[in-house]
Design an enzyme around this catalytic site. Structure first.
Site, mmCIF file in Angstrom:
data_model
loop_
_atom_site.group_PDB
_atom_site.id
_atom_site.type_symbol
_atom_site.label_atom_id
_atom_site.label_comp_id
_atom_site.label_asym_id
_atom_site.label_seq_id
_atom_site.Cartn_x
_atom_site.Cartn_y
_atom_site.Cartn_z
ATOM 1 N N GLU A 91 29.584 47.579 11.677
ATOM 2 C CA GLU A 91 30.600 48.618 11.485
ATOM 3 C C GLU A 91 31.702 48.205 10.517
ATOM 4 O OE1 GLU A 91 29.480 47.741 14.520
ATOM 5 O OE2 GLU A 91 28.442 49.552 15.196
ATOM 6 N N HIS A 160 31.400 53.538 25.704
ATOM 7 C CA HIS A 160 30.754 54.590 24.910
ATOM 8 C C HIS A 160 31.348 55.962 25.203
ATOM 9 C CE1 HIS A 160 27.755 51.401 24.609
ATOM 10 N NE2 HIS A 160 27.138 52.066 23.650
#
Lengths: 358, 365
Positions: A91, A160
């Site tokens: 990322e 998440h």
């Protein structure tokens, strides 16, 4: 720009499928048809890529896989692997690459699979993308779009499921949008791609399969403008993301009980449309501020402060009420998960209580 | 697409070539005199903030940038004054920035750690160790996708190679075979922590093997050696051969920043490295080669000294960055389009990012 008629990949869901009651008018008008939120995001990207070859998409599994939530779908097949670029699980590297591409003549869209994973890339988002225009005295800007789904409700637990919008909105230099329905998902993303500044687009996992009428043409929804999808007289609900549809559903139920509620969709956290939001609160004198994110130092704390600092304070008939997620991580068990985030029943109860105060 | 000017071939360049020698020496002197002036202004209380000086490291910035063609790009670091000068920036707006003037490159908003001449292809200095590496790699991806033929050089220090950003960016550069040269200026210390303690490998260069591209270590105080190695790496990048990690071994004479008391290194070590002065070494080579005279060298020194003096003098006279103007509309400094897009009344700003030069390239396609 010449409008491109987009086909919805032949997968347009029936209008009723997954439709969140009240999130938008159910019936498509001329120039619209009902598609899902994720199809609307894909359509925005597809139309932008077809119109401008500087637009590229990169992210983990956005290619043949079609995206972790299926959002990029057939874009890889249509535009190829150079422009719809699969990346390693990296990322920081991906967002940094997006910053460099944005500085070098391209209009990158970076997809982060879950907004929680932006934590891995925070240096590039906060220290680089947000500040380069400022620190260089305006000599460069960073037209980067960062798309990431947030929110709970999928049983994915603490890493998440977060709603991190306040972090981004707290960082000068980032624009932050949270589309709450399919039409805005398309229109705000198109505006984000056009925008010369970095824009964080926080989508919501629960909204991806919801449907609504969406213009066929690439119609922009302006960044910096709130929406008022429902007007009432007794109280004003101000909401972001998935909470907008919950508020609209709650408002519909309250109507049956004789309580008339406005619903404001903030849509753009930065720049914040204080005029529309405070104006809608002034009309009723009662503010119910609803967010999924934890209460402590959340975005609705900012809205409450804006009310307190403005003439709107004098028009209040009752103290401002925040209805927020609990100050806990999101738990796994479905009954625990629901218990920490406002549900429609919670909105109804809070609105009823607020409507009789004062 | 604009044709990129040919970089000089390594074989033509060096101490024996009077034009190249003069240019390289002048760049190194500009850097040294600039850094000395900054050090002096700070010591006299005339300069604000902090700064990271690159005295002793001039050959690395100079040798690498000499290998670049017009249109090539660099990304720099907190110790970035030398990179900025070597990439062709003007000393006046650099000094003006440090002296908090409105005419500074960043209008007083960036300071030492963010000075960049964007129009000359500098993607920016960076206050975050390793922060520029993924950005440089992304820029290299853009060059490849746009077919510009440009190469991107990313400068960083030894300390940055322990950051995740380095490793993620190196991997992306490798899998996409991007036209990027990763230049690690190894000055032995990440602030106070030595490379012997911070890495369990002998060299930074060998870290390239983990990503499948060449890693080369070179004497970073030898401007000719740096130039030759950089020329090879740039040629590899430009021809589609992918990235190179170039480790230039050098040393900063001054402390890390203004707070440094040099408690982690010995006076003897500093003296030993100061004896390996990249400028004095190159001057000796020039005189050996006979390409320039003693008088020529003196003229170069004088020119660099005068340019820096002039930059200081004119900066001092320039108007300060004005808080009233800044505070009148802070959002205009933060955003290119403060009101957001497609809002009535918002001025249109083309979302084209860096570089009139790049956009001119695009338009001429």
């Amino acid at each position: 720009m010449t409008a491109t008629v987009e086909h919805s990949n032949g997968t347009a869901a029936p209008a009723a499928f997954g439709y969140v009651a009240g999130s938008a008018p159910a019936d498509a008008t001329a120039g619209e048809r009902v598609i899902t939120y994720s199809e609307a995001v894909r359509e925005a990207m597809g139309q932008a890529m077809a119109a401008d070859d500087r637009v590229v998409l990169l992210g983990e599994d956005v290619g043949v896989y079609g995206g972790a939530f299926g959002v990029s779908g057939d874009l890889h097949g249509r535009f190829g692997g150079e422009r719809v670029r699969d990346t390693p699980i990296s990322e920081l590297g991906i967002v940094g690459a997006g910053v460099g591409m944005a500085l070098s003549g391209l209009l990158p869209i970076v997809e982060i699979q879950f907004s929680d994973f932006t934590c891995q890339a925070m240096d590039q988002i906060v220290n680089q993308a947000a500040k380069i225009h400022f620190m260089l005295g305006g000599a460069a800007h960073v037209p980067l779009v960062l798309r990431a789904p947030g929110g709970s409700g999928t049983g994915a637990a603490g890493q998440h499921s977060q709603s991190l919008e306040a972090w981004f909105a707290h960082t000068p230099g980032l624009k932050v949008v949270m589309p709450s329905n399919a039409a805005d998902a398309k229109g705000l993303l198109l505006s984000a791609i056009d925008d010369p500044d970095p824009v964080v687009v926080l989508e919501h996992k629960l909204l991806y399969k919801t449907s609504g009428p969406v213009p066929v043409e690439p119609v922009r929804v302006p960044i910096g403008k709130a929406a008022v999808p429902r007007r009432g007289t007794d109280l004003t609900m101000v909401a972001t993301g998935v909470m907008v549809s919950r508020c609209l559903e709650a408002a519909a139920r309250l109507e049956a009980d004789g309580v008339s509620a406005s619903v404001v969709d903030v849509r753009t956290l930065t720049p914040f449309d204080a005029e529309t939001v405070l104006g809608a609160i002034d009309e009723t004198g009662r503010a119910l501020l609803v967010q999924e994110a934890p209460r402590h130092v959340g975005f609705m704390s900012e809205v409450a402060a804006r009310i307190a600092e403005s003439e709107s304070l004098y028009r209040l008939l009752a103290p401002v009420k925040r209805l927020c997620g609990l100050d806990t991580p999101i738990p796994y068990a479905p009954q625990l998960e629901r218990s920490v985030v406002p549900q429609v029943d919670d909105v109804v109860a809070a609105a009823r209580a607020l409507a009789v105060v004062g | 697409m604009t044709e990129l000017a040919e970089a000089p071939a390594a074989s033509d360049a060096g101490a024996a070539d009077p034009r190249w020698a003069r240019e390289a020496l002048l760049t190194m002197y500009r850097i040294r005199r600039f850094e000395e002036a900054v050090d002096d202004l700070f010591a006299r209380g005339m300069m604000h903030g902090t700064m990271h000086l690159s005295i002793g490291q001039e050959a690395s910035a100079t040798g690498v940038c000499a290998a670049l063609a017009e249109g090539d790009l660099i990304a720099s670091t907190h110790r970035g004054h030398g990179h900025c000068i070597a990439k062709g920036a003007d000393l006046l707006p650099m000094m003006a920035e440090l002296l908090a003037k409105d005419s500074g490159y960043c209008r007083g908003r960036g300071g030492s750690m963010h000075i960049a001449d964007v129009a000359k292809g500098n993607l920016g200095a960076n206050g975050i160790v390793g922060g520029g590496i993924p950005i440089a790699v992304g820029s290299a991806l853009a060059q490849k996708l746009r077919g510009t033929g440009a190469v991107v050089v990313c400068f960083f220090g030894d300390g940055a190679t322990n950051e995740g950003a380095f490793h993620e960016a190196a991997n992306l550069a490798a899998i996409w075979q991007l036209p990027v040269v990763l230049v690690c200026e190894n000055n032995k210390y990440g602030m106070s922590f030595s490379t012997e303690k911070s890495m369990h490998v002998a060299t930074v260069a060998e870290r390239a093997a983990a990503y499948g591209f060449p890693g080369v270590r070179v004497d970073g105080n030898d401007v000719e050696a740096v130039f030759a190695a950089a020329t090879e790496a740039v040629a590899r990048a430009r021809s589609g051969g992918g990235p190179t990690l170039l480790e230039t071994m050098t040393y900063r004479w001054k402390g890390h920043s203004k707070s440094d008391k040099n408690l982690y290194r010995t006076r003897e070590e500093i003296e030993q490295w100061r004896a390996d002065d990249p400028i004095a070494d190159f001057e000796a080579k020039i005189l050996d080669a006979g390409s320039l005279s003693v008088e020529d060298l003196e003229a170069v020194r004088t020119q660099a000294r005068d340019e820096v003096r002039d930059a200081v003098r004119r900066s001092m006279q320039a108007p300060d960055a004005d808080p009233r103007a800044f505070l009148a509309d802070p959002a205009a400094a933060v955003f290119a389009a403060p009101l957001g897009s497609h809002v009535a009344g918002a001025p249109a700003v083309e979302p084209h990012g860096l570089g009139t030069a790049l956009d001119a390239t695009e338009e001429s396609k």
